[in-house]
Design a protein around this motif. Structure first.
Motif, PDB file in Angstrom:
ATOM      1  N   UNK A  61       7.135   9.932  -2.600  1.00  0.00           N
ATOM      2  CA  UNK A  61       5.700  10.005  -2.880  1.00  0.00           C
ATOM      3  C   UNK A  61       5.077   8.640  -3.110  1.00  0.00           C
ATOM      4  N   UNK A  62       5.791   7.761  -3.811  1.00  0.00           N
ATOM      5  CA  UNK A  62       5.253   6.449  -4.168  1.00  0.00           C
ATOM      6  C   UNK A  62       5.708   5.353  -3.215  1.00  0.00           C
ATOM      7  N   UNK A  63       6.119   5.702  -2.014  1.00  0.00           N
ATOM      8  CA  UNK A  63       6.626   4.724  -1.062  1.00  0.00           C
ATOM      9  C   UNK A  63       5.527   3.727  -0.680  1.00  0.00           C
ATOM     10  N   UNK A  64       5.798   2.433  -0.867  1.00  0.00           N
ATOM     11  CA  UNK A  64       4.834   1.397  -0.511  1.00  0.00           C
ATOM     12  C   UNK A  64       5.362   0.543   0.640  1.00  0.00           C
ATOM     13  N   UNK A  65       4.432   0.082   1.449  1.00  0.00           N
ATOM     14  CA  UNK A  65       4.751  -0.780   2.596  1.00  0.00           C
ATOM     15  C   UNK A  65       3.723  -1.899   2.641  1.00  0.00           C
ATOM     16  N   UNK A  66       4.171  -3.089   3.012  1.00  0.00           N
ATOM     17  CA  UNK A  66       3.238  -4.211   3.132  1.00  0.00           C
ATOM     18  C   UNK A  66       2.462  -4.096   4.442  1.00  0.00           C
ATOM     19  N   UNK A  67       1.161  -3.812   4.335  1.00  0.00           N
ATOM     20  CA  UNK A  67       0.313  -3.678   5.516  1.00  0.00           C
ATOM     21  C   UNK A  67      -1.066  -4.253   5.215  1.00  0.00           C
TER      22      UNK A  67
ATOM     23  N   UNK B   4       0.852  -1.196   0.000  1.00  0.00           N
ATOM     24  CA  UNK B   4       0.000   0.000   0.000  1.00  0.00           C
ATOM     25  C   UNK B   4       0.882   1.238   0.000  1.00  0.00           C
ATOM     26  N   UNK B   5       0.413   2.278  -0.683  1.00  0.00           N
ATOM     27  CA  UNK B   5       1.106   3.560  -0.642  1.00  0.00           C
ATOM     28  C   UNK B   5       0.877   4.171   0.740  1.00  0.00           C
ATOM     29  N   UNK B   6       1.920   4.159   1.553  1.00  0.00           N
ATOM     30  CA  UNK B   6       1.772   4.554   2.952  1.00  0.00           C
ATOM     31  C   UNK B   6       1.402   6.028   3.093  1.00  0.00           C
ATOM     32  N   UNK B   7       1.873   6.876   2.160  1.00  0.00           N
ATOM     33  CA  UNK B   7       1.506   8.298   2.196  1.00  0.00           C
ATOM     34  C   UNK B   7       0.005   8.475   1.996  1.00  0.00           C
TER      35      UNK B   7
END
Length: 396
Positions: free
Chosen positions: A283-289, A252-255
């Motif tokens: 801006x496009x930082x994604x994290x597995x959540x 998911x895009x965390x921002x």
């Protein structure tokens, strides 16, 4: 709720009863074994005294001349096959060491030194037995505990250690059982809550559609906001339904996730609370959540912060990159802060400084972050009267 607390109190009472019983058993065993040891020591001392008398009998010229030494040698001297003993004559010469294991290959002088060293150790543990000679001279018999007595001396401590280990295992078993029971209760409660919310949610959605059908009477902006709240309730219902199940993580895009959530919360918290978000992440930082559960974490912490500020203050969310591809989300308020005494308790189930609530919000938040997302949630800093900063660390 009262019944639940009664169950926990009963478990605590049961653990206390088990601990007291183990302590009583251990203490009783220790006292009884010590009594046996004392009696055995007295018996061994009597053996040594008899051994000393036999030596006096042997060194008495009258007994030697009589030639009747069979009883002494066969039944008295040889009877002591376990108690280490050394006789020192009136001239301080060592003779008749009994049941003493010496180092092999020693010279006569080295043997004497080793025996002297053994005598010194014996003297520290037991007073020597005096051998009265017929001429008024005295010899000394030094002795030590037999191997059996030494083993028996350590037995009560070994028994106590075993009992303590059993007590610890019993405690861990009780604690594990209680945690499992608590988990089952909360999972069942959460799923039942989700089930009960289903019916009024369906009804609310129907009322929203009805209001939209009559635009002349109902403002569309109002129905839009009501629909947002209904969808929010659906999200909360989905969260409750997911408790007890292994959540699915997605990139998911965390921002976007945090930004959309703060926009929603900003319109529904006190107007006297200034809420801001700043991000140093790409801006496009994604994290597995798991988005539903992770939003719950942020929402819980933010609502606690608003309560701590009593509806007046500043709430800042800051996101930044950390080493090793991790990210940090700091949530800072200007509330009453957390005392040092409560710093370690804030994540404990049932702990709350508020009059309302179950004290489970931060507990669930920590579990979601650390167990489901392999991250960390902790109090980064807090000062009484100035505010608190919670930090969430995730693997990016």
């Amino acid at each position: 709720m009262l019944k639940s607390f009664d169950i926990y109190n009963q478990n605590n009472i049961l653990k206390i009863i088990v601990a007291v019983n183990l302590l009583l058993v251990g203490t009783g065993s220790l006292l009884y074994t010590n009594r046996l040891i004392e009696r055995l020591e007295q018996r061994e001392q009597q053996y040594v005294q008899l051994y000393a008398k036999s030596i006096a009998y042997l060194v008495d010229p009258n007994h030697i001349n009589s030639g009747d030494l069979t009883f002494v040698t066969s039944e008295i001297l040889e009877a002591n096959s376990t108690i280490p003993a050394i006789y020192v004559d009136p001239n301080n010469e060592i003779s008749k060491p009994n049941n003493i294991t010496l180092t092999a290959g020693l010279s006569a002088e080295e043997t004497q030194r080793e025996l002297r060293s053994i005598i010194a150790d014996m003297r520290e543990r037991h007073s020597p037995v005096v051998v009265e000679m017929g001429t008024g001279e005295r010899g000394l018999v030094y002795y030590d505990n037999s191997p059996l007595l030494r083993q028996l001396t350590y037995f009560p401590y070994a028994l106590l250690t075993i009992l303590l280990a059993l007590g610890l295992l019993a405690y861990l078993a009780f604690s594990s059982s209680r945690r499992a029971e608590q988990n089952r209760v909360w999972v069942g409660l959460a799923k039942e809550t989700a089930h009960q919310l289903g019916t009024p949610l369906s009804s609310l959605m129907a009322w929203v559609e009805f209001m939209r059908s009559d635009t002349a009477q109902y403002d569309e902006s109002i129905t839009d906001e009501i629909e947002k709240d209904v969808k929010r309730l659906e999200t909360i219902t989905a969260r409750f339904s997911s408790i007890g199940s292994v959540p699915t993580l997605k990139d998911e895009n965390i921002n976007d996730v945090v930004s959309q959530l703060t926009d929603y919360l900003a319109k529904r918290i006190s107007t006297k609370v200034k809420m801001s978000l700043s991000s140093q992440l790409p801006t496009e930082k994604t994290v597995q959540i798991n988005r539903l559960l992770f939003e719950w974490v942020i929402e819980n912490i933010c609502k606690n912060a608003v309560d701590a500020m009593k509806g007046v203050g500043e709430l800042r969310l800051t996101m930044q990159q950390l080493p090793n591809q991790r990210i940090a989300i700091d949530i800072t308020d200007t509330g009453k802060g957390i005392s040092k005494a409560n710093m370690q308790k804030v994540f404990n189930p049932g702990f709350s400084t508020k009059k309302r609530g179950w004290g489970l919000g931060l507990t669930l938040a920590k579990r979601i972050v650390e167990e489901y997302h392999s991250g960390r949630l902790f109090v980064k800093s807090s000062e009484v009267g100035k505010g608190t900063t919670f930090r969430i660390v995730l693997n990016g």
